[in-house]
Motif scaffolding. Sequence first.
Motif, PDB file in Angstrom:
ATOM      1  N   GLU A   1      -1.304  17.246  38.125  1.00 10.59           N
ATOM      2  CA  GLU A   1      -1.008  16.334  37.765  1.00 10.59           C
ATOM      3  C   GLU A   1      -0.898  14.577  38.607  1.00 10.59           C
TER       4      GLU A   1
ATOM      5  N   THR B   1       2.480  17.454  40.907  1.00  6.35           N
ATOM      6  CA  THR B   1       2.810  18.492  40.829  1.00  6.35           C
ATOM      7  C   THR B   1       2.621  18.940  39.281  1.00  6.35           C
ATOM      8  N   ASP B   2       2.215  20.390  39.582  1.00 14.35           N
ATOM      9  CA  ASP B   2       1.572  21.483  38.128  1.00 14.35           C
ATOM     10  C   ASP B   2       2.553  21.111  37.313  1.00 14.35           C
ATOM     11  N   VAL B   3       1.870  20.829  36.156  1.00 13.31           N
ATOM     12  CA  VAL B   3       1.750  20.550  34.681  1.00 13.31           C
ATOM     13  C   VAL B   3       1.232  21.711  33.728  1.00 13.31           C
TER      14      VAL B   3
ATOM     15  N   SER C   1       4.313  21.743  26.011  1.00 11.76           N
ATOM     16  CA  SER C   1       4.777  21.992  27.794  1.00 11.76           C
ATOM     17  C   SER C   1       6.088  21.676  28.385  1.00 11.76           C
ATOM     18  N   ASP C   2       7.023  22.487  29.098  1.00 11.57           N
ATOM     19  CA  ASP C   2       8.007  21.740  29.548  1.00 11.57           C
ATOM     20  C   ASP C   2       8.214  20.653  30.321  1.00 11.57           C
ATOM     21  N   GLN C   3       6.937  19.873  30.708  1.00  7.39           N
ATOM     22  CA  GLN C   3       7.131  19.631  32.006  1.00  7.39           C
ATOM     23  C   GLN C   3       6.690  17.909  30.903  1.00  7.39           C
ATOM     24  N   LEU C   4       6.559  18.268  30.035  1.00  6.04           N
ATOM     25  CA  LEU C   4       5.968  16.873  29.396  1.00  6.04           C
ATOM     26  C   LEU C   4       7.338  16.454  28.509  1.00  6.04           C
ATOM     27  N   THR C   5       7.228  15.599  27.564  1.00  8.40           N
ATOM     28  CA  THR C   5       8.359  15.399  26.460  1.00  8.40           C
ATOM     29  C   THR C   5       6.927  15.132  25.225  1.00  8.40           C
TER      30      THR C   5
ATOM     31  N   CYS D   1       2.939  15.425  24.650  1.00 11.11           N
ATOM     32  CA  CYS D   1       2.179  16.106  23.902  1.00 11.11           C
ATOM     33  C   CYS D   1       1.816  16.179  22.495  1.00 11.11           C
TER      34      CYS D   1
END
Length: 238
Positions: free
Chosen positions: A15, A19-21, A44-48, A52
Amino acid sequence: ETHGITFRIQIGVKELLDTDVLLKLLFHLPVNYPSTLPDISVNSDQLTRAQCMDVKDKLLEQAKKHLSEPMVHDLILWIQQHLKYVIKQSATVCNEKTTLSKGTSAEDGIWMLLLHLDHMRAKAKYVKTVEKWASDLRLTGRLMFMGKIILILLQGDRSNIKEYLILQKTSKVDVDSSGKKCKEKMISVLCETKVQSQHKRFQTFEVKEYSTLDELQKEFETAGLTTLFSEFVPPLLK
């Protein structure tokens, strides 16, 4: 097999801030794929959740350009290269939405939902979950408690309101009488309507307790929702 095939793909994407998404993509290819678009779901745990949804919309837009030719591989390559722009764009859209005042054309798609819950056994956990969903889906409004009455009033994009309803009905948000986690079965949608010009927009999502019906009524009146209150709330007291 008449339903086509479904498969999951996980891809790591670097990203903006390095950071890895980790994107979890689920493709469902209908029987007549590729002349019919695949169904795509994005997690994805890294995105809201809202981000998504944006990724999913953009993937479907791309898919239309490849109609009638195998496309999954191209879609995966495309999202790996473009994810940071999609996320950046969704952040800008979000900021624009919050700065626009009511009455502008961007408000066209703003809807309102009024829900009635029968009870909450695991109240603290339930409230936290509702707050998280509202924040992820950029919804504003109130979670209101008055005596035994529990109401959730939400405002936001229609697609996000629909997404909220799905979460509310399919997630294990409460516990049953024996303490086991359970889905919400005792929920009723009292009203789902477009936000009108006389309605005021809530700026935040808040949890509030009211000791009298008058206090609750004032909350609705302040928001320009007197008719909504008089139509749906008094019957709940019977």
